[in-house]
Scaffold this motif. Structure first.
Motif, PDB file in Angstrom:
ATOM      1  N   ALA A   1       0.807  -1.218   0.000  1.00  0.00           N
ATOM      2  CA  ALA A   1       0.000   0.000   0.000  1.00  0.00           C
ATOM      3  C   ALA A   1       0.843   1.273   0.000  1.00  0.00           C
ATOM      4  O   ALA A   1       0.289   2.373  -0.116  1.00  0.00           O
ATOM      5  CB  ALA A   1      -0.942   0.015   1.206  1.00  0.00           C
ATOM      6  N   ASP A   2       2.177   1.150   0.149  1.00  0.00           N
ATOM      7  CA  ASP A   2       3.064   2.320   0.064  1.00  0.00           C
ATOM      8  C   ASP A   2       3.115   2.817  -1.381  1.00  0.00           C
ATOM      9  O   ASP A   2       2.773   2.074  -2.314  1.00  0.00           O
ATOM     10  CB  ASP A   2       4.470   1.955   0.528  1.00  0.00           C
ATOM     11  CG  ASP A   2       4.540   1.709   2.028  1.00  0.00           C
ATOM     12  OD1 ASP A   2       3.578   2.096   2.724  1.00  0.00           O
ATOM     13  OD2 ASP A   2       5.534   1.103   2.486  1.00  0.00           O
ATOM     14  N   PRO A   3       3.564   4.068  -1.596  1.00  0.00           N
ATOM     15  CA  PRO A   3       3.651   4.573  -2.980  1.00  0.00           C
ATOM     16  C   PRO A   3       4.458   3.660  -3.904  1.00  0.00           C
ATOM     17  O   PRO A   3       4.057   3.413  -5.045  1.00  0.00           O
ATOM     18  CB  PRO A   3       4.309   5.943  -2.803  1.00  0.00           C
ATOM     19  CG  PRO A   3       3.902   6.382  -1.446  1.00  0.00           C
ATOM     20  CD  PRO A   3       3.856   5.121  -0.612  1.00  0.00           C
ATOM     21  N   LEU A   4       5.599   3.131  -3.409  1.00  0.00           N
ATOM     22  CA  LEU A   4       6.404   2.232  -4.229  1.00  0.00           C
ATOM     23  C   LEU A   4       5.631   0.951  -4.529  1.00  0.00           C
ATOM     24  O   LEU A   4       5.621   0.464  -5.673  1.00  0.00           O
ATOM     25  CB  LEU A   4       7.723   1.908  -3.522  1.00  0.00           C
ATOM     26  CG  LEU A   4       8.626   0.865  -4.202  1.00  0.00           C
ATOM     27  CD1 LEU A   4       8.950   1.259  -5.632  1.00  0.00           C
ATOM     28  CD2 LEU A   4       9.908   0.664  -3.392  1.00  0.00           C
ATOM     29  N   GLY A   5       4.976   0.403  -3.507  1.00  0.00           N
ATOM     30  CA  GLY A   5       4.212  -0.811  -3.708  1.00  0.00           C
ATOM     31  C   GLY A   5       3.076  -0.625  -4.701  1.00  0.00           C
ATOM     32  O   GLY A   5       2.835  -1.476  -5.556  1.00  0.00           O
ATOM     33  N   LEU A   6       2.375   0.506  -4.599  1.00  0.00           N
ATOM     34  CA  LEU A   6       1.283   0.786  -5.526  1.00  0.00           C
ATOM     35  C   LEU A   6       1.795   0.987  -6.951  1.00  0.00           C
ATOM     36  O   LEU A   6       1.144   0.569  -7.922  1.00  0.00           O
ATOM     37  CB  LEU A   6       0.510   2.024  -5.060  1.00  0.00           C
ATOM     38  CG  LEU A   6      -0.278   1.865  -3.753  1.00  0.00           C
ATOM     39  CD1 LEU A   6      -0.844   3.217  -3.312  1.00  0.00           C
ATOM     40  CD2 LEU A   6      -1.398   0.845  -3.918  1.00  0.00           C
ATOM     41  N   TYR A   7       2.960   1.627  -7.067  1.00  0.00           N
ATOM     42  CA  TYR A   7       3.534   1.894  -8.389  1.00  0.00           C
ATOM     43  C   TYR A   7       3.857   0.585  -9.106  1.00  0.00           C
ATOM     44  O   TYR A   7       3.450   0.371 -10.266  1.00  0.00           O
ATOM     45  CB  TYR A   7       4.794   2.745  -8.243  1.00  0.00           C
ATOM     46  CG  TYR A   7       5.477   3.080  -9.547  1.00  0.00           C
ATOM     47  CD1 TYR A   7       5.022   4.119 -10.338  1.00  0.00           C
ATOM     48  CD2 TYR A   7       6.579   2.355  -9.983  1.00  0.00           C
ATOM     49  CE1 TYR A   7       5.632   4.427 -11.543  1.00  0.00           C
ATOM     50  CE2 TYR A   7       7.210   2.652 -11.186  1.00  0.00           C
ATOM     51  CZ  TYR A   7       6.727   3.699 -11.952  1.00  0.00           C
ATOM     52  OH  TYR A   7       7.347   3.998 -13.151  1.00  0.00           O
ATOM     53  N   VAL A   8       4.567  -0.312  -8.416  1.00  0.00           N
ATOM     54  CA  VAL A   8       4.925  -1.578  -9.043  1.00  0.00           C
ATOM     55  C   VAL A   8       3.670  -2.428  -9.285  1.00  0.00           C
ATOM     56  O   VAL A   8       3.539  -3.090 -10.322  1.00  0.00           O
ATOM     57  CB  VAL A   8       5.943  -2.342  -8.176  1.00  0.00           C
ATOM     58  CG1 VAL A   8       6.333  -3.665  -8.838  1.00  0.00           C
ATOM     59  CG2 VAL A   8       7.203  -1.489  -7.962  1.00  0.00           C
ATOM     60  N   SER A   9       2.727  -2.383  -8.345  1.00  0.00           N
ATOM     61  CA  SER A   9       1.489  -3.152  -8.505  1.00  0.00           C
ATOM     62  C   SER A   9       0.723  -2.725  -9.746  1.00  0.00           C
ATOM     63  O   SER A   9       0.094  -3.563 -10.423  1.00  0.00           O
ATOM     64  CB  SER A   9       0.600  -2.983  -7.272  1.00  0.00           C
ATOM     65  OG  SER A   9       1.236  -3.481  -6.110  1.00  0.00           O
ATOM     66  N   ALA A  10       0.771  -1.424 -10.064  1.00  0.00           N
ATOM     67  CA  ALA A  10       0.052  -0.927 -11.239  1.00  0.00           C
ATOM     68  C   ALA A  10       0.576  -1.588 -12.514  1.00  0.00           C
ATOM     69  O   ALA A  10      -0.211  -1.947 -13.406  1.00  0.00           O
ATOM     70  CB  ALA A  10       0.193   0.590 -11.333  1.00  0.00           C
ATOM     71  N   PHE A  11       1.889  -1.797 -12.622  1.00  0.00           N
ATOM     72  CA  PHE A  11       2.454  -2.441 -13.811  1.00  0.00           C
ATOM     73  C   PHE A  11       2.167  -3.943 -13.813  1.00  0.00           C
ATOM     74  O   PHE A  11       1.994  -4.539 -14.880  1.00  0.00           O
ATOM     75  CB  PHE A  11       3.948  -2.169 -13.898  1.00  0.00           C
ATOM     76  CG  PHE A  11       4.271  -0.763 -14.308  1.00  0.00           C
ATOM     77  CD1 PHE A  11       4.283  -0.399 -15.642  1.00  0.00           C
ATOM     78  CD2 PHE A  11       4.527   0.208 -13.355  1.00  0.00           C
ATOM     79  CE1 PHE A  11       4.559   0.905 -16.028  1.00  0.00           C
ATOM     80  CE2 PHE A  11       4.804   1.516 -13.728  1.00  0.00           C
ATOM     81  CZ  PHE A  11       4.818   1.862 -15.063  1.00  0.00           C
TER      82      PHE A  11
END
Length: 447
Positions: A161-171
């Protein structure tokens, strides 16, 4: 490939460093770098899955579809290098707590890595039959899903749920949605334009197919290609072929297809008048420029197809003098020569020259320069044929004054290797040389 597309992919893979860098102060930097490699590889694979969808707009950002296929291959290789390094470099960190699925995610990640490695290798080893490669290639999405599962549940120094986690999850989600679309939804959805086979003609190993639209039909420009699927005869699998006729008012289409493999052999044998067909596209940016600069067209074998379409447009457009070199290995009738000669006489702009290798004739850069009377700087050169000939001619013509941006070509093969054959030959030659050298040293008389 367009620079803007390459820049966007590179930026997407580098952005996670913005969040990884602050973590290095409190975490093992080597393990952190390994985790970055794994996330960057997932991002690249997610983008690569998206590139395979052929959705409208991709060519505007990443370039013509033939170049996108090349990019797709190299992105897969880059992603595998990143995953391989991620596996080799220890990514474990002290003080991290994994969830109940962390151990399973670790094992699934290993399966994903080796599965993807096998499939990527199968993609670049071009002697594997096309139909086997295409069937196995569909499994890449399954292993990508396993890699995403590994990412979501493995121990890592940030939360999903962190910004990094959300960013990678989006891809990861982008890649998974793209895979579901290509493998499940797209085959079920209406696609392409409906056509009927109006005529079939066999010409010296070529199959000429004329299609009549069942609806509004496909709109294209001379030089583009499209994906053809025929209902019946085991020909439903989509394959890309160049459209070998200029656009017509009734939007009928013509393909000229060489018997080169399993599908094209079946097409040669099974295609019949009256069959239903679907055509998707058009794709590609292999098109004539406007203006009166001299042009050189170089066709080898079935590479004549886009130039047939080009030649048919000359009656209705302004152009400078055009020299068409048609490279063949024929002793009898050469396909479409009569049509091209008629168009040359009718337009007065086209000069047709047959380069027959069986008669000992070869096309050389020196001949092209001589025929252009040295006006290479202002010329446009269009090439459609085997890659080795293309590279030889391009390199020599650029050295002689042709602007590299004016050498136009389309990737003749959608599926290409990475030079493994050349590497094997080089290693073999080096091995033979070493053996012969040792034998020579042993047989030399002692001094």
């Amino acid at each position: 490939m367009r620079p803007v597309g390459l820049a966007l992919i590179a930026l997407a893979a580098l952005i996670p460093l913005f969040w990884f860098a602050p973590l290095a102060a409190s975490r093992d930097p080597v393990a952190l770098f390994s985790q970055y490699l794994g996330t960057a590889a997932l991002i690249v694979m997610g983008i690569n899955q998206f590139l395979a969808t052929r959705v409208p707009g991709l060519e505007l950002v990443f370039g013509p579809l033939d170049r996108i296929y090349v990019l797709h291959k190299w992105l897969g290789i880059i992603a595998m290098v990143g995953l391989g390094l991620h596996d080799i470099i220890d990514a474990d960190m002290d003080g991290l707590r994994g969830g109940p699925l962390a151990d399973a995610a670790e094992d699934i990640g290993e399966v994903s890595l080796y599965g993807l490695l096998i499939l990527v290798l199968a993609s670049v080893i071009t002697f594997i039959p096309y139909h086997l490669w295409k069937w196995s290639h569909r499994l890449i999405g399954v292993f990508f899903f396993m890699g995403a599962f590994h990412y979501f549940f493995i121990e890592k120094p940030f939360a999903n749920a962190d910004p990094l986690g959300l960013y990678v999850s989006a891809f990861c989600i982008l890649g998974l949605v793209s895979y579901v679309w290509m493998s499940v939804l797209r085959p079920l959805a209406p696609r392409g334009h409906a056509y009927k086979v109006a005529s079939v003609r066999h010409i010296n190993g070529l199959t000429e197919v004329l299609l009549e639209p069942r609806g509004r039909g496909l709109k294209h420009v001379a030089g583009q290609f499209a994906f053809l699927s025929v209902m019946g005869g085991g020909l439903t699998e989509e394959h890309p072929f160049t459209l070998s006729a200029a656009p017509r008012d009734d939007r009928s289409l013509r393909f000229t297809i060489k018997d080169l493999g399993d599908y094209t052999s079946r097409l040669y044998r099974e295609l019949k008048v009256g069959m239903e067909a679907t055509v998707s596209g058009p794709y590609g940016n292999f098109s004539m420029p406007s203006g009166r600069d001299p042009q050189v067209w170089i066709a080898a074998g079935v590479g004549i197809t886009p130039f047939l379409a080009f030649a048919q447009t000359l009656k209705h457009r302004e152009s400078g003098p055009i020299k068409l070199y048609y490279c063949v290995r024929e002793r009898g009738d050469i396909p479409y020569v009569a049509d091209l000669q008629h168009l040359a006489e009718e337009t007065g702009k086209l000069e047709l020259m047959i380069v027959n290798s069986l008669e000992g004739v070869r096309l050389t850069p020196e001949r092209i320069v001589e025929d252009l009377k040295g006006d290479l700087r202002n010329a446009h050169v269009f090439f459609c044929g085997p890659a080795p000939l293309r590279k030889t001619l391009k390199n020599s013509l650029v050295l002689k004054g042709l602007r590299a941006s004016r050498f136009h070509f389309e990737e003749f093969q959608m599926r290409t290797g990475i030079g493994l054959g050349r590497l094997a030959v080089w290693l073999w030659d080096r091995g033979i040389y070493a053996i012969e050298k040792r034998r020579a040293e042993k047989t030399q008389p002692a001094e």
